[in-house]
Design a protein around this motif. Structure first.
Motif, PDB file in Angstrom:
ATOM      1  N   VAL A 188       0.837  -1.200   0.000  1.00 23.63           N
ATOM      2  CA  VAL A 188       0.000   0.000   0.000  1.00 23.63           C
ATOM      3  C   VAL A 188       0.873   1.252   0.000  1.00 23.63           C
ATOM      4  O   VAL A 188       1.959   1.270   0.582  1.00 23.63           O
ATOM      5  CB  VAL A 188      -0.947   0.034   1.236  1.00 23.63           C
ATOM      6  CG1 VAL A 188      -2.011  -1.039   1.146  1.00 23.63           C
ATOM      7  CG2 VAL A 188      -0.167  -0.092   2.521  1.00 23.63           C
ATOM      8  N   ALA A 189       0.374   2.288  -0.669  1.00 26.47           N
ATOM      9  CA  ALA A 189       1.029   3.597  -0.626  1.00 26.47           C
ATOM     10  C   ALA A 189       0.477   4.366   0.570  1.00 26.47           C
ATOM     11  O   ALA A 189      -0.646   4.129   1.018  1.00 26.47           O
ATOM     12  CB  ALA A 189       0.789   4.356  -1.920  1.00 26.47           C
ATOM     13  N   LEU A 190       1.275   5.296   1.066  1.00 23.48           N
ATOM     14  CA  LEU A 190       0.920   6.029   2.275  1.00 23.48           C
ATOM     15  C   LEU A 190       1.029   7.526   2.017  1.00 23.48           C
ATOM     16  O   LEU A 190       1.956   7.994   1.361  1.00 23.48           O
ATOM     17  CB  LEU A 190       1.853   5.625   3.415  1.00 23.48           C
ATOM     18  CG  LEU A 190       1.559   6.150   4.815  1.00 23.48           C
ATOM     19  CD1 LEU A 190       0.206   5.650   5.301  1.00 23.48           C
ATOM     20  CD2 LEU A 190       2.665   5.728   5.773  1.00 23.48           C
ATOM     21  N   LEU A 242       3.561   8.613  -1.052  1.00 25.14           N
ATOM     22  CA  LEU A 242       3.089   9.455  -2.150  1.00 25.14           C
ATOM     23  C   LEU A 242       3.529  10.893  -1.910  1.00 25.14           C
ATOM     24  O   LEU A 242       3.542  11.375  -0.779  1.00 25.14           O
ATOM     25  CB  LEU A 242       1.568   9.388  -2.257  1.00 25.14           C
ATOM     26  CG  LEU A 242       0.955   8.017  -2.570  1.00 25.14           C
ATOM     27  CD1 LEU A 242      -0.561   8.110  -2.583  1.00 25.14           C
ATOM     28  CD2 LEU A 242       1.465   7.493  -3.909  1.00 25.14           C
ATOM     29  N   THR A 243       3.863  11.591  -2.982  1.00 20.58           N
ATOM     30  CA  THR A 243       4.290  12.990  -2.868  1.00 20.58           C
ATOM     31  C   THR A 243       3.118  13.954  -2.976  1.00 20.58           C
ATOM     32  O   THR A 243       3.247  15.119  -2.612  1.00 20.58           O
ATOM     33  CB  THR A 243       5.317  13.325  -3.958  1.00 20.58           C
ATOM     34  OG1 THR A 243       4.746  13.046  -5.251  1.00 20.58           O
ATOM     35  CG2 THR A 243       6.586  12.492  -3.781  1.00 20.58           C
ATOM     36  N   GLN A 244       1.967  13.484  -3.467  1.00 17.95           N
ATOM     37  CA  GLN A 244       0.771  14.316  -3.566  1.00 17.95           C
ATOM     38  C   GLN A 244      -0.440  13.514  -3.089  1.00 17.95           C
ATOM     39  O   GLN A 244      -0.465  12.285  -3.172  1.00 17.95           O
ATOM     40  CB  GLN A 244       0.539  14.796  -5.001  1.00 17.95           C
ATOM     41  CG  GLN A 244       1.582  15.793  -5.494  1.00 17.95           C
ATOM     42  CD  GLN A 244       1.256  16.284  -6.898  1.00 17.95           C
ATOM     43  OE1 GLN A 244       0.740  15.538  -7.730  1.00 17.95           O
ATOM     44  NE2 GLN A 244       1.547  17.545  -7.166  1.00 17.95           N
ATOM     45  N   THR A 245      -1.435  14.244  -2.589  1.00 13.65           N
ATOM     46  CA  THR A 245      -2.648  13.582  -2.123  1.00 13.65           C
ATOM     47  C   THR A 245      -3.544  13.245  -3.308  1.00 13.65           C
ATOM     48  O   THR A 245      -3.977  14.133  -4.039  1.00 13.65           O
ATOM     49  CB  THR A 245      -3.421  14.481  -1.142  1.00 13.65           C
ATOM     50  OG1 THR A 245      -2.580  14.799  -0.031  1.00 13.65           O
ATOM     51  CG2 THR A 245      -4.668  13.780  -0.641  1.00 13.65           C
ATOM     52  N   LEU A 259      -4.680   6.740   3.497  1.00 18.74           N
ATOM     53  CA  LEU A 259      -4.641   8.189   3.650  1.00 18.74           C
ATOM     54  C   LEU A 259      -4.908   8.541   5.106  1.00 18.74           C
ATOM     55  O   LEU A 259      -5.943   8.178   5.666  1.00 18.74           O
ATOM     56  CB  LEU A 259      -5.681   8.860   2.741  1.00 18.74           C
ATOM     57  CG  LEU A 259      -5.477   8.706   1.236  1.00 18.74           C
ATOM     58  CD1 LEU A 259      -6.541   9.490   0.474  1.00 18.74           C
ATOM     59  CD2 LEU A 259      -4.088   9.161   0.807  1.00 18.74           C
ATOM     60  N   LEU A 260      -3.955   9.250   5.712  1.00 20.00           N
ATOM     61  CA  LEU A 260      -4.089   9.698   7.094  1.00 20.00           C
ATOM     62  C   LEU A 260      -4.478  11.162   7.101  1.00 20.00           C
ATOM     63  O   LEU A 260      -3.766  12.003   6.547  1.00 20.00           O
ATOM     64  CB  LEU A 260      -2.770   9.507   7.846  1.00 20.00           C
ATOM     65  CG  LEU A 260      -2.722  10.022   9.281  1.00 20.00           C
ATOM     66  CD1 LEU A 260      -3.599   9.168  10.185  1.00 20.00           C
ATOM     67  CD2 LEU A 260      -1.287  10.059   9.805  1.00 20.00           C
ATOM     68  N   GLY A 261      -5.620  11.467   7.705  1.00 15.92           N
ATOM     69  CA  GLY A 261      -6.096  12.849   7.750  1.00 15.92           C
ATOM     70  C   GLY A 261      -6.075  13.413   9.155  1.00 15.92           C
ATOM     71  O   GLY A 261      -5.482  12.839  10.084  1.00 15.92           O
TER      72      GLY A 261
END
Length: 322
Positions: A182-184, A224-227, A266-268
């Protein structure tokens, strides 16, 4: 569904509009669509609302009046046509005259007869008469309570259907997910790669699916470098990070057949309700994820605060429970 990751879009309105466009693109127009807009209708919030009306081209707009505040203009098709939004331009014909009064009836934009580019929808203007409707400051408090209740209800799916004691987080069996699977991405702030695992541990994450294939040169975390604006299949808690075996331990009620499509976490800026962390029963010694030994000088550090607004606020009306 898209995971925006914040309780307010004020810090990233451009991404908010991108999310609205992405979700709206899947609407097949086979059934009626109801859009529940947010309550931010001052300043840039009003301009953003105008952008959304232009983007969605609704057939009806229902505008609710607010308590003791008449300065907001009725969102008539003519007004939306003339007024510039946050990212869209309005069709201006001369400067709009500022009226001396503050009533909604003072806002009278010039008529645009025969203008094919003007939006066409019916405005339904509603004045709610129930007690304390639209009182400033209460919506933010109540939305936080409802958000916590929603998260608790969601996590309740992890519990046994049998009536009994609620199992704490450390008693639930998590999924093991390799770093390379998974990407983070942290949505709401910049986090140094060396600190990313500290940020995600015990965090509420969106379980998402990006169209790109996850490629990793090693077995380390994929950052990831962008959301991305992508599908969200559900939510989970990163219960732990196992650095030696390079595994995330994730608790989620999302069924396995859906989890197969998840390739992005995705951590928000959405916090796990305090009661989940401080109410872990059956723990000897220190409670997991809860400590008093930390540095107050670190940005974002602080104690968990208890909400006491219910005790100190009195209501001027009676409730009939019969």
């Amino acid at each position: 569904m898209v995971y925006y990751g914040q309780t307010s879009c004020e810090q990233d309105t451009e991404r908010y509009l991108d999310v609205v466009k992405y979700v709206f693109s899947s609407y097949k127009k086979e059934v009626p669509l109801v859009v529940n807009t947010m309550g931010w209708v001052k300043g840039e919030g009003l301009l953003l609302l105008i952008d959304i009306i232009r983007l969605l081209s609704p057939s009806h707009v229902v505008q609710m009046d607010v308590y003791d505040w008449k300065a907001m203009a009725p969102l008539t098709p003519q007004y939306v046509h003339l007024t510039p939004g946050l990212y869209t331009k309005g069709k201006q014909h001369g400067k709009r005259k500022q009226m001396g009064g503050s009533g909604a009836e003072d806002w009278k934009p010039p008529e645009e007869e025969g203008d094919a580019s003007a939006p066409e929808y019916k405005l339904l203007y509603v004045h709610p008469e129930f007690p304390r409707a639209g009182v400033a400051g209460e919506a933010r408090v109540h939305s936080g309570i409802l958000r916590d209740m929603s998260i608790l209800g969601y996590l309740g799916q992890l519990q046994s259907p049998d009536i009994g004691a609620v199992l704490p987080l450390h008693s639930l069996v998590p999924y093991q997910v390799p770093f390379s699977a998974v990407a983070l991405r942290v949505i709401h702030t910049d986090v140094a790669p060396t600190n990313i695992m500290y940020a995600v541990n015990a965090g509420w994450v969106g379980l998402c699916r990006i169209p790109d294939e996850i490629r990793c040169q090693n077995d380390g975390p994929v950052l990831l470098t962008q959301t991305p604006v992508c599908d969200c299949l559900g939510f989970g808690i990163v219960r732990g990070v196992e650095m030696e075996k390079k595994l995330y331990h994730i608790l989620t009620p999302v069924p396995p057949e859906s989890l197969r499509g998840v390739n992005c976490l995705l951590l928000g800026n959405i916090a796990i309700p305090n009661c989940i962390l401080v109410g872990q029963q059956g723990v000897e010694g220190e409670i997991p994820y809860v400590t008093s030994d930390y540095n107050y000088s670190i940005l974002g550090s602080g104690k968990l605060k208890k909400k006491k607004h219910f005790k100190r606020r009195g209501y001027a009306f009676e409730c009939d429970y019969t």
